[in-house]
Design a protein around this motif. Sequence first.
Motif, mmCIF file in Angstrom:
data_model
loop_
_atom_site.group_PDB
_atom_site.id
_atom_site.type_symbol
_atom_site.label_atom_id
_atom_site.label_comp_id
_atom_site.label_asym_id
_atom_site.label_seq_id
_atom_site.Cartn_x
_atom_site.Cartn_y
_atom_site.Cartn_z
ATOM 1 N N ALA A 75 0.830 -1.205 0.000
ATOM 2 C CA ALA A 75 0.000 0.000 0.000
ATOM 3 C C ALA A 75 0.865 1.256 0.000
ATOM 4 C CB ALA A 75 -0.924 -0.011 1.212
ATOM 5 N N ALA A 76 1.995 1.199 0.701
ATOM 6 C CA ALA A 76 2.897 2.355 0.742
ATOM 7 C C ALA A 76 3.443 2.678 -0.643
ATOM 8 C CB ALA A 76 4.035 2.095 1.722
ATOM 9 N N GLU A 77 3.642 1.649 -1.463
ATOM 10 C CA GLU A 77 4.113 1.887 -2.832
ATOM 11 C C GLU A 77 3.051 2.587 -3.676
ATOM 12 O OE1 GLU A 77 6.162 -1.217 -4.880
ATOM 13 O OE2 GLU A 77 6.911 -2.123 -3.034
ATOM 14 N N GLN A 78 1.816 2.554 -3.195
ATOM 15 C CA GLN A 78 0.729 3.278 -3.864
ATOM 16 C C GLN A 78 0.432 4.593 -3.143
ATOM 17 O OE1 GLN A 78 -0.299 2.007 -6.767
ATOM 18 N NE2 GLN A 78 1.158 0.326 -6.349
ATOM 19 N N ASP A 79 1.425 5.074 -2.399
ATOM 20 C CA ASP A 79 1.352 6.362 -1.689
ATOM 21 C C ASP A 79 0.333 6.385 -0.565
ATOM 22 O OD1 ASP A 79 3.394 7.576 -3.166
ATOM 23 O OD2 ASP A 79 2.022 8.086 -4.783
ATOM 24 N N ILE A 80 0.116 5.248 0.093
ATOM 25 C CA ILE A 80 -0.718 5.201 1.297
ATOM 26 C C ILE A 80 0.212 5.080 2.491
ATOM 27 C CG2 ILE A 80 -2.557 3.984 2.535
ATOM 28 C CD1 ILE A 80 -3.534 2.961 -0.183
ATOM 29 N N PHE A 81 0.435 6.176 3.171
ATOM 30 C CA PHE A 81 1.397 6.192 4.267
ATOM 31 C C PHE A 81 0.887 5.346 5.439
ATOM 32 C CE2 PHE A 81 3.476 8.058 8.029
ATOM 33 C CZ PHE A 81 4.802 7.995 7.623
ATOM 34 N N PRO A 82 1.723 4.476 6.017
ATOM 35 C CA PRO A 82 1.303 3.606 7.122
ATOM 36 C C PRO A 82 1.223 4.362 8.445
ATOM 37 C CG PRO A 82 3.595 3.175 6.584
ATOM 38 C CD PRO A 82 3.102 4.171 5.568
ATOM 39 N N THR A 83 0.166 5.144 8.589
ATOM 40 C CA THR A 83 0.018 6.030 9.750
ATOM 41 C C THR A 83 0.001 5.268 11.066
ATOM 42 O OG1 THR A 83 -1.235 7.578 8.373
ATOM 43 C CG2 THR A 83 -1.406 7.843 10.758
ATOM 44 N N GLU A 84 -0.721 4.143 11.111
ATOM 45 C CA GLU A 84 -0.818 3.387 12.359
ATOM 46 C C GLU A 84 0.557 2.893 12.806
ATOM 47 O OE1 GLU A 84 -3.275 -0.349 14.385
ATOM 48 O OE2 GLU A 84 -3.378 -0.018 12.221
ATOM 49 N N LEU A 85 1.351 2.409 11.864
ATOM 50 C CA LEU A 85 2.703 1.946 12.188
ATOM 51 C C LEU A 85 3.537 3.086 12.742
ATOM 52 C CD1 LEU A 85 5.091 -0.047 12.124
ATOM 53 C CD2 LEU A 85 5.389 0.526 9.687
ATOM 54 N N TRP A 86 3.501 4.218 12.062
ATOM 55 C CA TRP A 86 4.304 5.354 12.497
ATOM 56 C C TRP A 86 3.884 5.827 13.891
ATOM 57 C CZ3 TRP A 86 8.681 7.693 11.571
ATOM 58 C CH2 TRP A 86 8.900 8.953 12.156
ATOM 59 N N GLN A 87 2.588 5.989 14.111
ATOM 60 C CA GLN A 87 2.106 6.487 15.400
ATOM 61 C C GLN A 87 2.465 5.530 16.538
ATOM 62 O OE1 GLN A 87 -2.080 7.196 14.690
ATOM 63 N NE2 GLN A 87 -1.719 9.271 13.951
ATOM 64 N N THR A 88 2.395 4.236 16.257
ATOM 65 C CA THR A 88 2.748 3.248 17.281
ATOM 66 C C THR A 88 4.213 3.355 17.660
ATOM 67 O OG1 THR A 88 1.030 1.726 16.497
ATOM 68 C CG2 THR A 88 2.801 0.787 17.828
ATOM 69 N N LEU A 89 5.072 3.539 16.678
ATOM 70 C CA LEU A 89 6.504 3.675 16.950
ATOM 71 C C LEU A 89 6.807 4.939 17.754
ATOM 72 C CD1 LEU A 89 7.972 2.550 13.507
ATOM 73 C CD2 LEU A 89 7.970 1.248 15.641
ATOM 74 N N VAL A 90 6.103 6.026 17.446
ATOM 75 C CA VAL A 90 6.295 7.273 18.188
ATOM 76 C C VAL A 90 5.807 7.112 19.622
ATOM 77 C CG1 VAL A 90 5.590 9.696 18.384
ATOM 78 C CG2 VAL A 90 6.187 8.750 16.147
ATOM 79 N N GLU A 91 4.617 6.532 19.786
ATOM 80 C CA GLU A 91 4.015 6.389 21.116
ATOM 81 C C GLU A 91 4.832 5.476 22.028
ATOM 82 O OE1 GLU A 91 0.117 5.030 20.215
ATOM 83 O OE2 GLU A 91 -0.557 6.974 19.428
ATOM 84 N N THR A 92 5.488 4.485 21.444
ATOM 85 C CA THR A 92 6.298 3.563 22.248
ATOM 86 C C THR A 92 7.734 4.048 22.427
ATOM 87 O OG1 THR A 92 6.744 2.267 20.237
ATOM 88 C CG2 THR A 92 4.936 1.522 21.660
ATOM 89 N N GLY A 93 8.053 5.206 21.874
ATOM 90 C CA GLY A 93 9.389 5.772 22.034
ATOM 91 C C GLY A 93 10.452 5.125 21.165
ATOM 92 N N MET A 94 10.030 4.360 20.167
ATOM 93 C CA MET A 94 11.009 3.633 19.360
ATOM 94 C C MET A 94 11.802 4.553 18.430
ATOM 95 S SD MET A 94 10.509 0.675 20.591
ATOM 96 C CE MET A 94 11.395 -0.463 19.541
ATOM 97 N N THR A 95 11.235 5.699 18.072
ATOM 98 C CA THR A 95 11.919 6.579 17.114
ATOM 99 C C THR A 95 13.029 7.408 17.750
ATOM 100 O OG1 THR A 95 10.233 8.292 17.459
ATOM 101 C CG2 THR A 95 9.895 6.761 15.622
ATOM 102 N N THR A 96 13.137 7.372 19.089
ATOM 103 C CA THR A 96 14.206 8.135 19.742
ATOM 104 C C THR A 96 15.102 7.233 20.600
ATOM 105 O OG1 THR A 96 12.692 8.711 21.560
ATOM 106 C CG2 THR A 96 12.937 10.309 19.770
ATOM 107 N N ILE A 97 15.106 5.931 20.301
ATOM 108 C CA ILE A 97 16.053 5.036 20.969
ATOM 109 C C ILE A 97 17.470 5.458 20.588
ATOM 110 C CG2 ILE A 97 16.901 2.654 21.037
ATOM 111 C CD1 ILE A 97 14.042 1.764 20.447
ATOM 112 N N GLY A 98 18.382 5.353 21.542
ATOM 113 C CA GLY A 98 19.769 5.712 21.265
ATOM 114 C C GLY A 98 20.073 7.170 21.507
#
Length: 359
Positions: free
Chosen positions: A27-50
């Motif tokens: 779906a992302a290749e058809q320009d449908i951004f995976p919003t749920e995936l992104w929001q989950t990673l932000v909410e769990t603090g995964m995007t600022t590990i390190g």
Amino acid sequence: MNEISQIIQETTEKIMKDLCTKEVVEAAEQDIFPTELWQTLVETGMTTIGIPEESGGTGGSLADALTFLRIAAQFSAPIPIAETFVANWLLSKIGLPLLDKTTTIASFQYGNPITFNEASGGWTISGSAHDVPFARYGEAILVIGESEQGNMVAIVDPDTCRIEEGKNYAGEARDHLYFKDVPVESDNVYSLSEVNANEFYYLTALIRGVQMSGALERILELSVKYSKERIQFGRPIAKFQAIQQQIAILAGEVSAAKAMTELAIKSFEAGSGKNQIISAKIRVGEAASLATPIAHQVHGAIGFTEEHALQQSTRRLWSWRDEYGNESHWAKILGEEVLTMEADDLWPFITSMNSKISS
């Protein structure tokens, strides 16, 4: 592996298995951004590990962050997690608040003509940047450019520049940005030291190498699995010596790529790592050139079809090897350094790349 690293790895794998399925990548290749995936990673603090907690990050080591990125690459995660991490890493280095939004990077360091010019009340940014990852989805762009005062960095609103959409072989957004006297207030422009600029330059190459290592692990996993399931002449093709030999070669390339990236990570954490990162990016690129044909040969025609997930990983390998410097780019830099050495310095130079880690 310590307890925190184990938790990070298990959490990443669970999130990716649940929210980064083959269908989500398609779906992302058809320009449908995976919003749920992104929001989950932000909410769990995964995007600022390190990134240290005192800087607003989740904590953990750089190795933890790169483990997260490697696992995400195994699942072909079609989001700017690498770019957002690098942007926040750089912001933390220069003492600025982190960004909790989708962020990408446009830097002059890979041939993009980007300049900062002083103007009344602030600065203007002019120039262009090609193949910027996920720029169309970015809520912020970290722009690094040159000025008469040295290297500068600014956080820019994507709406202030022109975005020309493009894609790489993997169908990931790789957009062209054009800056025409984009105004930026003085409070949003910061000087970037040569040390931080060099660290950023090599970290981006290391991250792509780590992501490629993750994709290589994935194609090995898929190839072994398929060879055990595909029946030919009454038995699995994994029983044929020719297939066993090819998978052994594939496994060797994957192991070499992972070993080189792990060495580069340890070197970078130890405060050096320039030559280890260069060597890792070269070696991982070479591994990709050997591993992808083998994986497709094992799978046969089905590996190229949308029905099978293999092509999602191999197309990323073909694309990522050219990003943040391909093998030729880094081999030239390494070769030029070697050519400046005296004969007696060559062997110590080679062996020092490992001894720095063990010391």
